[in-house]
Design a protein around this motif. Structure first.
Motif, short mmCIF file in Angstrom:
data_model
loop_
_atom_site.label_atom_id
_atom_site.label_comp_id
_atom_site.label_asym_id
_atom_site.label_seq_id
_atom_site.Cartn_x
_atom_site.Cartn_y
_atom_site.Cartn_z
N GLU A 251 11.30 42.89 144.85
CA GLU A 251 11.14 43.17 143.43
C GLU A 251 9.92 44.02 143.15
O GLU A 251 8.99 44.08 143.95
CB GLU A 251 11.08 41.86 142.63
N SER A 252 9.97 44.69 142.01
CA SER A 252 8.80 45.41 141.51
C SER A 252 8.17 44.51 140.46
O SER A 252 8.55 43.35 140.32
CB SER A 252 9.24 46.75 140.91
N ASP A 253 7.26 45.02 139.68
CA ASP A 253 6.60 44.20 138.68
C ASP A 253 7.57 43.63 137.65
O ASP A 253 7.40 42.52 137.18
CB ASP A 253 5.52 45.01 137.95
N GLU A 254 8.60 44.40 137.30
CA GLU A 254 9.45 43.98 136.20
C GLU A 254 10.91 43.78 136.54
O GLU A 254 11.65 43.16 135.79
CB GLU A 254 9.34 44.99 135.05
N ASN A 255 11.38 44.32 137.66
CA ASN A 255 12.80 44.26 138.01
C ASN A 255 12.98 43.92 139.48
O ASN A 255 12.11 44.16 140.29
CB ASN A 255 13.48 45.61 137.74
N SER B 48 13.81 50.06 139.32
CA SER B 48 12.81 49.66 140.32
C SER B 48 12.65 50.66 141.45
O SER B 48 11.62 50.66 142.12
CB SER B 48 13.21 48.32 140.94
N SER C 285 18.97 47.65 136.97
CA SER C 285 17.76 47.02 137.51
C SER C 285 17.32 47.70 138.80
O SER C 285 16.13 47.96 138.99
CB SER C 285 18.03 45.53 137.77
#
Length: 112
Positions: free
Chosen positions: A12-16, A60, A56
């Motif tokens: 994952e990245s920070d948000e997705n 990302s 998503s």
């Protein structure tokens, strides 16, 4: 007695979420069918859910993972970019390596 060790990984990245098992299945289905809607049907998920998963991934990823064509008389389509194909290969390799590691770790429990 035999034991199994279970685990699921995702990146994952920070948000997705970039990749996980479900997203990789979707990308593979897009590659196989040439269409997001056909990929969704083949996985028995709604088009909306498939679109959300793909969105998503794209949000990302460093680069686009699919090339989409607009629908028309013959309908639209989707194909994986080289980057998208590379993501699948690397994720599958990471997953295999993770399972090998976990299987070896499980032997420590079995040998107690």
């Amino acid at each position: 007695m035999s034991y199994k060790i279970k685990s699921r990984i995702w990146i994952e990245s920070d948000e997705n979420v970039l990749l996980g098992e479900g997203r990789v299945h979707l990308l593979k289905a897009i590659e196989a069918t040439g269409s997001l809607s056909k990929a969704a049907k083949s996985l028995n998920i709604s088009y909306k859910k498939a679109w959300q998963l793909l969105d998503s991934v794209n949000k990302s990823a460093k680069k686009p993972v699919t090339i989409n064509s607009i629908g028309g008389k013959g309908g639209g389509g989707a194909a994986l970019t080289d980057y998208g194909k590379s993501l699948i290969l690397v994720f599958d390799e990471i997953n295999r390596n993770c399972w090998k590691f976990l299987d070896n770790e499980l032997k420590r429990i079995e040998n107690i």
